[in-house]
Design a protein around this motif. Structure first.
Motif, PDB file in Angstrom:
ATOM      1  N   PHE A  21      41.044  32.245  23.683  1.00  0.00           N
ATOM      2  CA  PHE A  21      40.209  31.379  22.850  1.00  0.00           C
ATOM      3  C   PHE A  21      39.936  30.043  23.542  1.00  0.00           C
ATOM      4  CE2 PHE A  21      41.496  33.831  18.889  1.00  0.00           C
ATOM      5  CZ  PHE A  21      40.225  34.323  18.667  1.00  0.00           C
ATOM      6  N   GLU A  22      40.969  29.481  24.171  1.00  0.00           N
ATOM      7  CA  GLU A  22      40.788  28.202  24.869  1.00  0.00           C
ATOM      8  C   GLU A  22      39.770  28.344  26.004  1.00  0.00           C
ATOM      9  OE1 GLU A  22      44.878  27.359  25.791  1.00  0.00           O
ATOM     10  OE2 GLU A  22      45.127  26.114  23.987  1.00  0.00           O
ATOM     11  N   ASN A  23      39.844  29.461  26.746  1.00  0.00           N
ATOM     12  CA  ASN A  23      38.874  29.702  27.821  1.00  0.00           C
ATOM     13  C   ASN A  23      37.462  29.883  27.274  1.00  0.00           C
ATOM     14  OD1 ASN A  23      40.758  29.487  29.855  1.00  0.00           O
ATOM     15  ND2 ASN A  23      41.071  31.680  30.049  1.00  0.00           N
ATOM     16  N   LEU A  24      37.326  30.664  26.206  1.00  0.00           N
ATOM     17  CA  LEU A  24      36.009  30.872  25.605  1.00  0.00           C
ATOM     18  C   LEU A  24      35.391  29.558  25.117  1.00  0.00           C
ATOM     19  CD1 LEU A  24      36.484  34.178  23.559  1.00  0.00           C
ATOM     20  CD2 LEU A  24      34.818  33.784  25.369  1.00  0.00           C
ATOM     21  N   ILE A  25      36.229  28.728  24.502  1.00  0.00           N
ATOM     22  CA  ILE A  25      35.731  27.432  24.010  1.00  0.00           C
ATOM     23  C   ILE A  25      35.274  26.573  25.183  1.00  0.00           C
ATOM     24  CG2 ILE A  25      36.448  25.251  22.931  1.00  0.00           C
ATOM     25  CD1 ILE A  25      38.226  27.015  21.044  1.00  0.00           C
ATOM     26  N   ALA A  26      36.065  26.536  26.251  1.00  0.00           N
ATOM     27  CA  ALA A  26      35.700  25.735  27.433  1.00  0.00           C
ATOM     28  C   ALA A  26      34.397  26.245  28.051  1.00  0.00           C
ATOM     29  CB  ALA A  26      36.829  25.769  28.459  1.00  0.00           C
ATOM     30  N   GLU A  27      34.265  27.567  28.173  1.00  0.00           N
ATOM     31  CA  GLU A  27      33.044  28.144  28.750  1.00  0.00           C
ATOM     32  C   GLU A  27      31.827  27.871  27.877  1.00  0.00           C
ATOM     33  OE1 GLU A  27      33.869  32.305  29.311  1.00  0.00           O
ATOM     34  OE2 GLU A  27      35.448  31.895  30.784  1.00  0.00           O
ATOM     35  N   GLN A  52      27.762  26.028  16.821  1.00  0.00           N
ATOM     36  CA  GLN A  52      28.316  26.859  15.756  1.00  0.00           C
ATOM     37  C   GLN A  52      29.307  27.877  16.327  1.00  0.00           C
ATOM     38  OE1 GLN A  52      25.104  28.572  13.502  1.00  0.00           O
ATOM     39  NE2 GLN A  52      24.455  26.592  12.687  1.00  0.00           N
ATOM     40  N   GLU A  53      28.994  28.418  17.484  1.00  0.00           N
ATOM     41  CA  GLU A  53      29.900  29.357  18.140  1.00  0.00           C
ATOM     42  C   GLU A  53      31.206  28.662  18.529  1.00  0.00           C
ATOM     43  OE1 GLU A  53      31.412  32.873  19.672  1.00  0.00           O
ATOM     44  OE2 GLU A  53      29.719  32.535  18.337  1.00  0.00           O
ATOM     45  N   ILE A  54      31.113  27.435  19.034  1.00  0.00           N
ATOM     46  CA  ILE A  54      32.316  26.658  19.380  1.00  0.00           C
ATOM     47  C   ILE A  54      33.151  26.433  18.121  1.00  0.00           C
ATOM     48  CG2 ILE A  54      33.138  24.374  20.115  1.00  0.00           C
ATOM     49  CD1 ILE A  54      30.704  24.359  22.082  1.00  0.00           C
ATOM     50  N   ASN A  55      32.499  26.076  17.021  1.00  0.00           N
ATOM     51  CA  ASN A  55      33.217  25.844  15.763  1.00  0.00           C
ATOM     52  C   ASN A  55      33.930  27.116  15.289  1.00  0.00           C
ATOM     53  OD1 ASN A  55      32.250  23.229  15.832  1.00  0.00           O
ATOM     54  ND2 ASN A  55      30.680  23.565  14.283  1.00  0.00           N
ATOM     55  N   ARG A  59      37.967  27.659  14.935  1.00  0.00           N
ATOM     56  CA  ARG A  59      38.600  28.109  13.698  1.00  0.00           C
ATOM     57  C   ARG A  59      39.555  29.277  13.994  1.00  0.00           C
ATOM     58  NH1 ARG A  59      37.820  32.222  10.897  1.00  0.00           N
ATOM     59  NH2 ARG A  59      35.800  32.740  11.776  1.00  0.00           N
ATOM     60  N   GLN A  60      39.100  30.241  14.812  1.00  0.00           N
ATOM     61  CA  GLN A  60      39.944  31.387  15.175  1.00  0.00           C
ATOM     62  C   GLN A  60      41.161  30.938  15.987  1.00  0.00           C
ATOM     63  OE1 GLN A  60      37.778  35.013  16.536  1.00  0.00           O
ATOM     64  NE2 GLN A  60      35.947  33.800  16.100  1.00  0.00           N
ATOM     65  N   LEU A  61      40.959  29.966  16.869  1.00  0.00           N
ATOM     66  CA  LEU A  61      42.074  29.424  17.647  1.00  0.00           C
ATOM     67  C   LEU A  61      43.105  28.787  16.709  1.00  0.00           C
ATOM     68  CD1 LEU A  61      43.535  28.546  20.246  1.00  0.00           C
ATOM     69  CD2 LEU A  61      42.007  26.564  20.329  1.00  0.00           C
ATOM     70  N   ASN A  62      42.626  28.017  15.726  1.00  0.00           N
ATOM     71  CA  ASN A  62      43.546  27.370  14.784  1.00  0.00           C
ATOM     72  C   ASN A  62      44.337  28.395  13.977  1.00  0.00           C
ATOM     73  OD1 ASN A  62      42.752  24.852  15.657  1.00  0.00           O
ATOM     74  ND2 ASN A  62      41.270  24.552  14.030  1.00  0.00           N
ATOM     75  N   GLU A  63      43.688  29.502  13.576  1.00  0.00           N
ATOM     76  CA  GLU A  63      44.395  30.568  12.858  1.00  0.00           C
ATOM     77  C   GLU A  63      45.478  31.176  13.745  1.00  0.00           C
ATOM     78  OE1 GLU A  63      41.494  33.417  11.525  1.00  0.00           O
ATOM     79  OE2 GLU A  63      40.542  31.991  10.174  1.00  0.00           O
ATOM     80  N   THR A  64      45.147  31.394  15.008  1.00  0.00           N
ATOM     81  CA  THR A  64      46.103  31.987  15.950  1.00  0.00           C
ATOM     82  C   THR A  64      47.258  31.028  16.213  1.00  0.00           C
ATOM     83  OG1 THR A  64      44.257  33.201  16.947  1.00  0.00           O
ATOM     84  CG2 THR A  64      46.316  33.155  18.179  1.00  0.00           C
ATOM     85  N   LEU A  65      46.974  29.732  16.296  1.00  0.00           N
ATOM     86  CA  LEU A  65      48.046  28.740  16.455  1.00  0.00           C
ATOM     87  C   LEU A  65      48.956  28.749  15.229  1.00  0.00           C
ATOM     88  CD1 LEU A  65      46.022  25.810  18.076  1.00  0.00           C
ATOM     89  CD2 LEU A  65      47.855  27.124  19.162  1.00  0.00           C
ATOM     90  N   GLY A  66      48.380  28.962  14.056  1.00  0.00           N
ATOM     91  CA  GLY A  66      49.175  29.079  12.831  1.00  0.00           C
ATOM     92  C   GLY A  66      50.095  30.290  12.888  1.00  0.00           C
TER      93      GLY A  66
END
Length: 146
Positions: A21-27, A52-55, A59-66
């Protein structure tokens, strides 16, 4: 059953998911910066879609961090009842109460990882070995809890 091995497998899967997710967000952010030009409104729409895609990814990254946070609180101590961190064998399958990551393979065993918030876990929560419970009109018996 080796609950520590199951927990380690889940922690590795979660860490990989976070990394992806971090890589996808950076890209996506990099491609968003590439579209900044003075070519007009046509590119404003593209930038908005990328934002919108970054957002969505964030959101998915935050769920995974949870999920990672939940896993960090789970121990591999033996359980005598169905609770977070319990490995439960019913007559229908093997379930690890932790986070919902679907089916994993550990020592050639299929284990379904389920969240404590899932209807299945709510139906069997607090139950002990040889207790019965029903979900979706299907009766199940708890054969073993680790």
């Amino acid at each position: 059953m080796n609950k520590q091995q199951i927990l380690n497998t889940l922690q590795i899967k979660i860490a990989e998911k976070i990394h992806n997710f971090e890589n996808l967000i950076a890209e996506t952010r990099a491609s968003n910066n590439d579209t900044k030009s003075s070519m007009g409104d046509k590119y404003e729409t593209g930038r908005e879609m990328l934002q919108q895609e970054i957002n969505n990814l964030q959101r998915q990254l935050n769920e995974t961090l949870g999920q990672q946070n939940i896993l960090q609180k789970i121990t591999s101590e033996p359980s005598s009842k169905v609770q977070n961190g319990a490995l439960v064998k019913t007559d229908k399958g093997l379930f690890y109460v932790s986070v919902s990551m679907g089916e994993i393979m550990v020592d050639h065993q299929k284990i379904m990882t389920v969240s404590a918030e899932s209807p299945l876990v709510k139906a069997m929560s607090g139950k002990k070995k040889e207790d019965h419970f029903s979900i979706n009109n299907i009766q199940q018996t708890i054969e073993e809890i680790w």
